[in-house]
Write an enzyme that holds these catalytic residues in place. Structure first.
Site, short mmCIF file in Angstrom:
data_model
loop_
_atom_site.label_atom_id
_atom_site.label_comp_id
_atom_site.label_asym_id
_atom_site.label_seq_id
_atom_site.Cartn_x
_atom_site.Cartn_y
_atom_site.Cartn_z
N GLY A 45 -21.29 -43.02 -33.94
CA GLY A 45 -22.71 -43.25 -33.68
C GLY A 45 -23.45 -43.36 -35.00
CD GLN A 50 -26.91 -40.87 -38.98
OE1 GLN A 50 -26.75 -41.36 -37.87
NE2 GLN A 50 -25.96 -40.19 -39.60
CB CYS A 105 -23.68 -35.59 -39.20
SG CYS A 105 -25.11 -36.67 -39.37
CG LEU A 106 -21.26 -41.34 -40.10
CD1 LEU A 106 -21.56 -42.80 -39.77
CD2 LEU A 106 -19.85 -41.19 -40.64
CG HIS A 151 -29.44 -38.50 -36.36
ND1 HIS A 151 -29.60 -37.91 -37.60
CD2 HIS A 151 -28.12 -38.49 -36.11
CE1 HIS A 151 -28.41 -37.57 -38.08
NE2 HIS A 151 -27.49 -37.90 -37.19
#
Length: 196
Positions: A45, A50, A105-106, A151
């Protein structure tokens, strides 16, 4: 085009994002770039904050989870085809006893922690054509959705940890914001020293 993923510490990750409409500039290209960025980073995702945009948009492709032997057959079937664009998403209802799952999480590379979330949610969103959908998600599909939804509400999975866990990872989070980390995808660090 692969975009840099914004790292922990950037103020955009703390913003409650704005709704968008079909006139949002270059939306089709943005969605394609977000997908490419997500796949390049081996994510399931990616939310617009982000990549530095405070808008209510995220993409999910949870199909990699379908190969996990530890999940139920029901989850496997759902996740195989859980590949969608979510615009202006809302959670209408949450129900069930919270359950734990290890999340990452990236924007927070190399940090994985157990997070409690509710197993079943009713959601409303628009797809990339701005058609409206109302769906019920449960299991891992609900969890992935909730993580990305957080987010666009300015919430990170680390916010859901106990105060002890938060203290234990505090230094790691500071190092991420300063760029003192190795990620195998492009990142943008809010507190990196220039000239390094």
């Amino acid at each position: 085009m692969i975009l840099p993923v914004v790292a922990y510490g950037d103020p955009v990750l703390r913003k409650v994002c704005q709704k968008i409409d079909k006139d949002y500039p270059n939306l089709e290209t943005l969605i394609a770039n977000m997908r490419e960025t997500m796949y390049n980073a081996s994510g399931v995702g990616l939310a617009a904050p982000q990549i530095g945009k405070a808008i209510r948009l995220f993409v999910i492709d949870a199909s990699p989870f379908a190969d996990d032997e530890d999940i139920s057959e029901k989850d496997r079937i759902v996740l195989k085809d859980f590949n969608k664009v979510f615009i202006n998403a809302q959670i209408l209802e949450e129900e069930g006893d919270e359950w734990v799952f290890n999340e990452g999480c990236l924007s927070i590379p190399d940090v994985r922690e157990d997070v409690f979330r509710q197993p079943k949610i009713k959601i409303e969103y628009q797809d990339e054509n701005f058609d409206k959908h109302t769906e019920v998600l449960d299991g891992l599909a609900a969890r992935v959705f909730q993580h990305e939804y957080d987010h666009i509400e300015g919430i990170l999975f680390t916010d859901k940890l106990s105060s002890l866990k938060k203290r234990l990872i505090k230094k790691k989070l500071e190092n991420i914001s300063k760029g003192k980390i190795r990620a195998d995808y492009r990142m943008r660090f809010p507190n990196a020293k220039k000239g390094k």
